[in-house]
Design a protein around this motif. Structure first.
Motif, PDB file in Angstrom:
ATOM      1  N   SER A   1       0.829  -1.213   0.000  1.00 18.48           N
ATOM      2  CA  SER A   1       0.000   0.000   0.000  1.00 18.48           C
ATOM      3  C   SER A   1       0.861   1.260   0.000  1.00 18.48           C
ATOM      4  O   SER A   1       0.525   2.239  -0.657  1.00 18.48           O
ATOM      5  CB  SER A   1      -0.977   0.004   1.177  1.00 18.48           C
ATOM      6  OG  SER A   1      -0.291   0.040   2.397  1.00 18.48           O
ATOM      7  N   MET A   2       2.002   1.230   0.693  1.00 14.19           N
ATOM      8  CA  MET A   2       2.901   2.380   0.683  1.00 14.19           C
ATOM      9  C   MET A   2       3.493   2.591  -0.719  1.00 14.19           C
ATOM     10  O   MET A   2       3.503   3.702  -1.240  1.00 14.19           O
ATOM     11  CB  MET A   2       4.019   2.173   1.720  1.00 14.19           C
ATOM     12  CG  MET A   2       4.951   3.361   1.899  1.00 14.19           C
ATOM     13  SD  MET A   2       6.428   3.427   0.845  1.00 14.19           S
ATOM     14  CE  MET A   2       7.231   1.898   1.137  1.00 14.19           C
ATOM     15  N   LEU A   3       3.943   1.510  -1.333  1.00 16.58           N
ATOM     16  CA  LEU A   3       4.521   1.625  -2.670  1.00 16.58           C
ATOM     17  C   LEU A   3       3.463   2.000  -3.712  1.00 16.58           C
ATOM     18  O   LEU A   3       3.728   2.790  -4.619  1.00 16.58           O
ATOM     19  CB  LEU A   3       5.235   0.335  -3.061  1.00 16.58           C
ATOM     20  CG  LEU A   3       6.516   0.034  -2.282  1.00 16.58           C
ATOM     21  CD1 LEU A   3       7.046  -1.347  -2.634  1.00 16.58           C
ATOM     22  CD2 LEU A   3       7.571   1.103  -2.512  1.00 16.58           C
ATOM     23  N   LEU A   4       2.267   1.456  -3.583  1.00 12.42           N
ATOM     24  CA  LEU A   4       1.200   1.813  -4.522  1.00 12.42           C
ATOM     25  C   LEU A   4       0.783   3.274  -4.387  1.00 12.42           C
ATOM     26  O   LEU A   4       0.451   3.917  -5.386  1.00 12.42           O
ATOM     27  CB  LEU A   4      -0.021   0.909  -4.337  1.00 12.42           C
ATOM     28  CG  LEU A   4       0.066  -0.446  -5.017  1.00 12.42           C
ATOM     29  CD1 LEU A   4      -1.136  -1.301  -4.655  1.00 12.42           C
ATOM     30  CD2 LEU A   4       0.189  -0.296  -6.524  1.00 12.42           C
ATOM     31  N   ALA A   5       0.809   3.810  -3.170  1.00 13.96           N
ATOM     32  CA  ALA A   5       0.499   5.235  -2.989  1.00 13.96           C
ATOM     33  C   ALA A   5       1.526   6.087  -3.733  1.00 13.96           C
ATOM     34  O   ALA A   5       1.170   7.054  -4.418  1.00 13.96           O
ATOM     35  CB  ALA A   5       0.459   5.594  -1.507  1.00 13.96           C
ATOM     36  N   GLN A   6       2.801   5.721  -3.615  1.00 14.57           N
ATOM     37  CA  GLN A   6       3.847   6.446  -4.340  1.00 14.57           C
ATOM     38  C   GLN A   6       3.655   6.270  -5.843  1.00 14.57           C
ATOM     39  O   GLN A   6       3.763   7.221  -6.612  1.00 14.57           O
ATOM     40  CB  GLN A   6       5.231   5.952  -3.922  1.00 14.57           C
ATOM     41  CG  GLN A   6       6.373   6.646  -4.632  1.00 14.57           C
ATOM     42  CD  GLN A   6       6.467   8.132  -4.305  1.00 14.57           C
ATOM     43  OE1 GLN A   6       6.125   8.542  -3.196  1.00 14.57           O
ATOM     44  NE2 GLN A   6       6.925   8.920  -5.243  1.00 14.57           N
ATOM     45  N   PHE A   7       3.352   5.050  -6.266  1.00 14.19           N
ATOM     46  CA  PHE A   7       3.142   4.766  -7.680  1.00 14.19           C
ATOM     47  C   PHE A   7       1.997   5.605  -8.245  1.00 14.19           C
ATOM     48  O   PHE A   7       2.131   6.226  -9.303  1.00 14.19           O
ATOM     49  CB  PHE A   7       2.845   3.278  -7.884  1.00 14.19           C
ATOM     50  CG  PHE A   7       2.711   2.888  -9.327  1.00 14.19           C
ATOM     51  CD1 PHE A   7       3.821   2.511 -10.060  1.00 14.19           C
ATOM     52  CD2 PHE A   7       1.471   2.891  -9.956  1.00 14.19           C
ATOM     53  CE1 PHE A   7       3.705   2.151 -11.390  1.00 14.19           C
ATOM     54  CE2 PHE A   7       1.347   2.536 -11.284  1.00 14.19           C
ATOM     55  CZ  PHE A   7       2.467   2.169 -12.006  1.00 14.19           C
ATOM     56  N   GLU A   8       0.866   5.625  -7.555  1.00 23.10           N
ATOM     57  CA  GLU A   8      -0.302   6.376  -8.038  1.00 23.10           C
ATOM     58  C   GLU A   8      -0.002   7.863  -8.155  1.00 23.10           C
ATOM     59  O   GLU A   8      -0.439   8.516  -9.105  1.00 23.10           O
ATOM     60  CB  GLU A   8      -1.509   6.149  -7.135  1.00 23.10           C
ATOM     61  CG  GLU A   8      -2.032   4.724  -7.130  1.00 23.10           C
ATOM     62  CD  GLU A   8      -2.503   4.218  -8.486  1.00 23.10           C
ATOM     63  OE1 GLU A   8      -2.809   5.027  -9.387  1.00 23.10           O
ATOM     64  OE2 GLU A   8      -2.569   2.989  -8.645  1.00 23.10           O
TER      65      GLU A   8
END
Length: 162
Positions: A138-145
């Motif tokens: 979820s942390m990496l996906l937030a950065q990705f988004e």
């Protein structure tokens, strides 16, 4: 299918093996960030087969999203990946990050919003494959988004630098 269990790695070969393992188990989405895709192994035939399968079977519109700082390596060295993205424009996309995000250099892949492959630093192979790790994903996906929204779409099926 490659072994799919949590593990650390310290070689590029092990990194590419972990990437392929995550691609193999993905059923819905893949989000990949890599500054240039040079070490990701996405051009090998097994990775292309896994990405093709996901594009054909995923219920999601953008099942495969790839984000890079520079597309020149993909343009020169990844013709099968570029062709796959061009063939599945409704399921796969490649974008280039905008200038404010050039300082982010940690490569990662998030499969099905819960499995993570990441290298700790762009300049080295050390990293980990984390299975069912929703906190990290979820942390990496937030950065990705965040990077994805301001990224620039590339022209697929043609040289990416156009």
């Amino acid at each position: 299918m490659k072994e799919f269990s949590p593990r650390r790695f310290d070689s590029y070969a092990s990194y590419r093996s972990a990437m392929l393992a995550a691609l193999d188990v993905a059923t819905s989405t893949i989000a990949i960030f890599d500054p240039d895709l040079r070490d990701a192994g996405l051009e090998n035939s097994a990775a292309i087969v896994a990405l093709d399968r996901l594009c054909r079977t995923s219920p999601r519109r953008e099942a495969v999203r790839i984000l890079v700082h520079a597309a020149d390596f993909a343009e020169r060295e990844c013709p099968r990946l570029v062709a796959l993205i061009g063939a599945f424009t409704h399921r796969a996309a490649l974008r280039v990050t905008s200038t404010p995000f050039l300082s982010w250099t940690q490569p990662f892949l998030v499969a099905d919003e819960r499995h993570v492959v990441t290298r700790f630093d762009r300049d080295g192979p050390r990293g980990k494959l984390a299975v069912e790790d929703e906190r990290t994903s979820s942390m990496l996906l937030a950065q990705f988004e965040t990077m994805w929204m301001s990224g620039t779409p590339t022209t697929t099926g043609a040289p990416l630098g156009i």
